[in-house]
Scaffold this active site. Structure first.
Site, PDB file in Angstrom:
ATOM      1  N   HIS A  92       0.841  -1.211   0.000  1.00  0.00           N
ATOM      2  CA  HIS A  92       0.000   0.000   0.000  1.00  0.00           C
ATOM      3  C   HIS A  92       0.870   1.253   0.000  1.00  0.00           C
ATOM      4  O   HIS A  92       0.551   2.243  -0.654  1.00  0.00           O
ATOM      5  CB  HIS A  92      -0.952  -0.018   1.192  1.00  0.00           C
ATOM      6  CG  HIS A  92      -1.946  -1.130   1.082  1.00  0.00           C
ATOM      7  ND1 HIS A  92      -2.961  -1.117   0.159  1.00  0.00           N
ATOM      8  CD2 HIS A  92      -2.032  -2.324   1.709  1.00  0.00           C
ATOM      9  CE1 HIS A  92      -3.650  -2.248   0.252  1.00  0.00           C
ATOM     10  NE2 HIS A  92      -3.094  -3.000   1.178  1.00  0.00           N
ATOM     11  N   ASP A  98       3.278   6.230  -5.114  1.00  0.00           N
ATOM     12  CA  ASP A  98       3.362   6.393  -6.569  1.00  0.00           C
ATOM     13  C   ASP A  98       2.437   7.556  -6.949  1.00  0.00           C
ATOM     14  O   ASP A  98       1.223   7.406  -7.083  1.00  0.00           O
ATOM     15  CB  ASP A  98       2.913   5.085  -7.239  1.00  0.00           C
ATOM     16  CG  ASP A  98       2.908   5.178  -8.759  1.00  0.00           C
ATOM     17  OD1 ASP A  98       2.957   6.303  -9.299  1.00  0.00           O
ATOM     18  OD2 ASP A  98       2.842   4.117  -9.400  1.00  0.00           O
ATOM     19  N   ARG A 101       0.319   7.507 -10.348  1.00  0.00           N
ATOM     20  CA  ARG A 101      -0.854   6.636 -10.234  1.00  0.00           C
ATOM     21  C   ARG A 101      -1.937   7.293  -9.403  1.00  0.00           C
ATOM     22  O   ARG A 101      -3.086   7.430  -9.827  1.00  0.00           O
ATOM     23  CB  ARG A 101      -0.426   5.314  -9.594  1.00  0.00           C
ATOM     24  CG  ARG A 101      -1.563   4.499  -9.005  1.00  0.00           C
ATOM     25  CD  ARG A 101      -1.021   3.521  -7.966  1.00  0.00           C
ATOM     26  NE  ARG A 101      -2.072   2.684  -7.396  1.00  0.00           N
ATOM     27  CZ  ARG A 101      -2.714   2.976  -6.271  1.00  0.00           C
ATOM     28  NH1 ARG A 101      -2.446   4.087  -5.594  1.00  0.00           N
ATOM     29  NH2 ARG A 101      -3.640   2.149  -5.816  1.00  0.00           N
ATOM     30  N   GLU A 148     -12.896  -4.323  -0.041  1.00  0.00           N
ATOM     31  CA  GLU A 148     -11.512  -4.765   0.148  1.00  0.00           C
ATOM     32  C   GLU A 148     -11.508  -6.122   0.840  1.00  0.00           C
ATOM     33  O   GLU A 148     -12.089  -6.283   1.912  1.00  0.00           O
ATOM     34  CB  GLU A 148     -10.751  -3.717   0.979  1.00  0.00           C
ATOM     35  CG  GLU A 148      -9.347  -4.120   1.392  1.00  0.00           C
ATOM     36  CD  GLU A 148      -8.447  -4.509   0.223  1.00  0.00           C
ATOM     37  OE1 GLU A 148      -8.395  -3.777  -0.785  1.00  0.00           O
ATOM     38  OE2 GLU A 148      -7.799  -5.572   0.319  1.00  0.00           O
ATOM     39  N   GLU A 191      -8.396   0.156  -9.206  1.00  0.00           N
ATOM     40  CA  GLU A 191      -7.013   0.180  -9.687  1.00  0.00           C
ATOM     41  C   GLU A 191      -6.568  -1.281  -9.663  1.00  0.00           C
ATOM     42  O   GLU A 191      -6.160  -1.789  -8.631  1.00  0.00           O
ATOM     43  CB  GLU A 191      -6.167   1.076  -8.783  1.00  0.00           C
ATOM     44  CG  GLU A 191      -4.813   1.382  -9.384  1.00  0.00           C
ATOM     45  CD  GLU A 191      -3.809   0.288  -9.151  1.00  0.00           C
ATOM     46  OE1 GLU A 191      -3.788  -0.694  -9.949  1.00  0.00           O
ATOM     47  OE2 GLU A 191      -3.042   0.388  -8.190  1.00  0.00           O
ATOM     48  N   GLU A 200      -1.587 -10.945 -12.175  1.00  0.00           N
ATOM     49  CA  GLU A 200      -2.449 -10.982 -10.969  1.00  0.00           C
ATOM     50  C   GLU A 200      -3.906 -11.242 -11.352  1.00  0.00           C
ATOM     51  O   GLU A 200      -4.684 -11.724 -10.561  1.00  0.00           O
ATOM     52  CB  GLU A 200      -2.425  -9.700 -10.129  1.00  0.00           C
ATOM     53  CG  GLU A 200      -1.159  -9.433  -9.355  1.00  0.00           C
ATOM     54  CD  GLU A 200      -1.202  -8.092  -8.624  1.00  0.00           C
ATOM     55  OE1 GLU A 200      -2.194  -7.768  -7.964  1.00  0.00           O
ATOM     56  OE2 GLU A 200      -0.202  -7.362  -8.731  1.00  0.00           O
ATOM     57  N   HIS A 349       5.218   2.967 -10.008  1.00  0.00           N
ATOM     58  CA  HIS A 349       5.763   1.810  -9.276  1.00  0.00           C
ATOM     59  C   HIS A 349       5.761   0.556 -10.148  1.00  0.00           C
ATOM     60  O   HIS A 349       6.460  -0.402  -9.843  1.00  0.00           O
ATOM     61  CB  HIS A 349       4.995   1.569  -7.966  1.00  0.00           C
ATOM     62  CG  HIS A 349       3.661   0.930  -8.144  1.00  0.00           C
ATOM     63  ND1 HIS A 349       2.568   1.613  -8.652  1.00  0.00           N
ATOM     64  CD2 HIS A 349       3.237  -0.330  -7.905  1.00  0.00           C
ATOM     65  CE1 HIS A 349       1.543   0.783  -8.688  1.00  0.00           C
ATOM     66  NE2 HIS A 349       1.912  -0.394  -8.247  1.00  0.00           N
TER      67      HIS A 349
HETATM   68  C1  6LC Z   1      -4.727  -3.281  -5.680  1.00  0.00           C
HETATM   69  C2  6LC Z   1      -5.061  -4.343  -4.981  1.00  0.00           C
HETATM   70  C3  6LC Z   1      -6.029  -4.210  -3.848  1.00  0.00           C
HETATM   71  O1  6LC Z   1      -7.266  -4.802  -4.214  1.00  0.00           O
HETATM   72  C4  6LC Z   1      -5.524  -4.969  -2.644  1.00  0.00           C
HETATM   73  O2  6LC Z   1      -5.769  -4.239  -1.480  1.00  0.00           O
HETATM   74  C5  6LC Z   1      -6.297  -6.284  -2.703  1.00  0.00           C
HETATM   75  O3  6LC Z   1      -6.466  -6.852  -1.425  1.00  0.00           O
HETATM   76  C6  6LC Z   1      -7.611  -5.818  -3.295  1.00  0.00           C
HETATM   77  N1  6LC Z   1      -8.316  -6.839  -4.068  1.00  0.00           N
HETATM   78  C7  6LC Z   1      -7.843  -7.543  -5.118  1.00  0.00           C
HETATM   79  N2  6LC Z   1      -8.775  -8.374  -5.606  1.00  0.00           N
HETATM   80  C8  6LC Z   1      -9.889  -8.187  -4.847  1.00  0.00           C
HETATM   81  C9  6LC Z   1     -11.176  -8.757  -4.851  1.00  0.00           C
HETATM   82  N3  6LC Z   1     -11.509  -9.702  -5.726  1.00  0.00           N
HETATM   83  N4  6LC Z   1     -12.067  -8.333  -3.932  1.00  0.00           N
HETATM   84  C10 6LC Z   1     -11.722  -7.406  -3.001  1.00  0.00           C
HETATM   85  N5  6LC Z   1     -10.510  -6.830  -2.941  1.00  0.00           N
HETATM   86  C11 6LC Z   1      -9.597  -7.209  -3.860  1.00  0.00           C
HETATM   87  C12 6LC Z   1      -3.531  -3.194  -6.544  1.00  0.00           C
HETATM   88  N6  6LC Z   1      -3.191  -4.325  -7.332  1.00  0.00           N
HETATM   89  C13 6LC Z   1      -3.047  -4.131  -8.606  1.00  0.00           C
HETATM   90  N7  6LC Z   1      -3.352  -2.988  -9.123  1.00  0.00           N
HETATM   91  N8  6LC Z   1      -2.558  -5.110  -9.275  1.00  0.00           N
END
Ligand code: 6LC
Length: 414
Positions: A92, A98, A101, A148, A191, A200, A349
């Site tokens: 985070h 960044d 972004r 989240e 994001e 990812e 980043h």
């Molecule tokens: C952002 C990733 C954030 O999104 C990170 O805090 C992760 O826990 C959350 N996240 C990812 N997928 C999900 C989901 N399906 N439901 C809820 N929260 C989620 C940055 N990563 C990229 N930009 N790659």
């Protein structure tokens, strides 16, 4: 890497078919039971199947267990590991620090503040809640659902309260695929972009949320995304990893070069900052995503084509990739906000990703490099993919026009 307390051989089960390259790699089929005799690296293990020995890719197998009944399979999404990593501040901090972004998202909210009035929004994967807080402070949405999945959500609730936004921002802890909302939303902001755009595959969560929670005619931010590629020179990286072995301390270490190639150039190099002068041509968008129409099944295999005209003579070492995303304006006559992670913009980043070919080739102004790129999602490990590049270098020299072909597949990471 080999851990000291492991006792070999270890039985593993193949998760998918693997063809092998015929020389030192072992071919196997989904469900085969193999015996691992050594783990010389984290990616390639030395194994045996029906008396034949060879290397196997660690990513294609899972622990076998002693009994037939043991069916515990690893999670192909690796969610525990994934969300645990987002439960700590390291990532985070990297994202918040960044500025390109974070400012891009802030700019999107500011330049659409009039249109956001009384809208219902979802911020998918809100992390510490920065985008939701921008929405509450800089516009007047009626509600922002900040979703989240990681344990960071507990702190996000505190941050929302601390900044007096609890009337507008509602933090929901859970996977976006599983949460329930009182109704659909007007705007879905997220994001989600990873290295080389898709790594990812968080984008899948965004598409599923779109199909379930976005109102007809609602807005997606980002609205579109593109992966950009350029043929490049990478002299210092090449020297650092390959020339090094030519004469260290006056000795000939060249027998290590093929190992160096395997070790340093098999996977793409993340976090690479390409000097704009190392771009041998004008970059070109090779894959474009429309976030309104993209389907989850489209992610399995994404194809792109390119034709680059070399505009400066140099050494072709491979390709560099990055991405850009667009946020369409909701305001009448408004302009889109763009976040560009390429070498001609402020570094982010994500930086850029370097794909080294196996053999440097001299290229000259006027030559062209044409070819294709395929992003192949790993059928087993759903957050991973392989990037395959095929190219032809067409030389335009007066005396002899020639064509050299190249092809290489890069696992990211499995
Ligand atoms: C952002 C990733 C954030 O999104 C990170 O805090 C992760 O826990 C959350 N996240 C990812 N997928 C999900 C989901 N399906 N439901 C809820 N929260 C989620 C940055 N990563 C990229 N930009 N790659």
């Amino acid at each position: 890497m080999q851990s000291e307390d492991e006792e070999f051989p270890i039985e593993v089960i193949a998760l998918s078919d693997f063809t092998g390259n015929g020389s030192d790699q072992l071919a196997f089929a989904n469900g085969d039971r193999l015996l691992v005799h050594a783990k010389p690296s984290s990616d390639w293990w030395w194994a045996e199947l029906s008396g034949v020995i060879g290397y196997i890719p660690a990513s294609h197998v899972c622990p076998g267990g002693a009994t037939e009944e043991d069916t515990s399979m690893p999670d192909p999404w690796q969610d525990e590991e994934y969300f645990d990593s987002y439960g700590t501040l390291k990532l985070h901090l990297e994202m918040l620090a960044d500025r390109s972004r974070t400012e891009a998202y802030r700019q999107v909210i500011i330049s659409n503040s009039a249109s956001l009035k009384d809208k219902v929004m979802m911020d998918l994967g809100c992390g510490t809640g920065i985008i939701s807080l921008f929405c509450a402070q800089l516009a007047q949405p009626s509600m922002v659902y900040a979703v989240e999945a990681s344990s960071m959500a507990e702190y996000t609730k505190k941050l929302v309260k601390q900044n007096n936004c609890e009337e507008v921002v509602s933090v929901l802890q859970g996977r976006a695929e599983e949460i329930e909302l009182p109704g659909q939303v007007d705007v879905l902001v997220s994001e989600w972009m990873g290295n080389c755009l898709l790594f990812e595959f968080m984008v899948e969560s965004v598409l599923l949320a779109r199909d379930r929670w976005l109102k007809e005619g609602g807005v997606m931010w980002p609205s579109s995304a593109a992966l950009t590629l350029v043929p490049c020179q990478a002299d210092s990286y090449f020297s650092e990893k390959m020339h090094f072995w030519e004469r260290p301390y006056g000795l000939d270490f060249t027998p290590l070069q093929s190992l160096a190639q395997q070790e340093f150039f098999t996977k793409p190099k993340f976090s690479y900052l390409i000097d704009p002068t190392d771009c041998l041509s004008t970059p070109c968008d090779v894959i474009q995503l429309d976030m309104y129409t993209l389907q989850v099944k489209d992610l399995e295999e994404m194809h792109g084509h390119f034709q680059f005209w070399i505009d400066r003579s140099g050494t072709f070492h491979g390709f560099t990739a990055w991405f850009n995303v667009d946020f369409k304006s909701m305001e009448p006559g408004g302009t889109a906000v763009q976040l560009d992670t390429g070498p001609h913009s402020e570094p982010t980043h994500w930086k850029q990703t370097l794909f080294m070919s196996d053999r440097p080739v001299s290229v000259h102004e006027g030559d062209s490099i044409s070819g294709s790129i395929v992003l192949h999602r790993n059928p087993v490990w759903r957050r991973h993919m392989t990037v395959s590049l095929h190219w032809n270098i067409n030389s335009s020299s007066k005396d002899a026009s020639s064509c050299q072909a190249g092809t290489k597949s890069f696992p990211m990471w499995r």
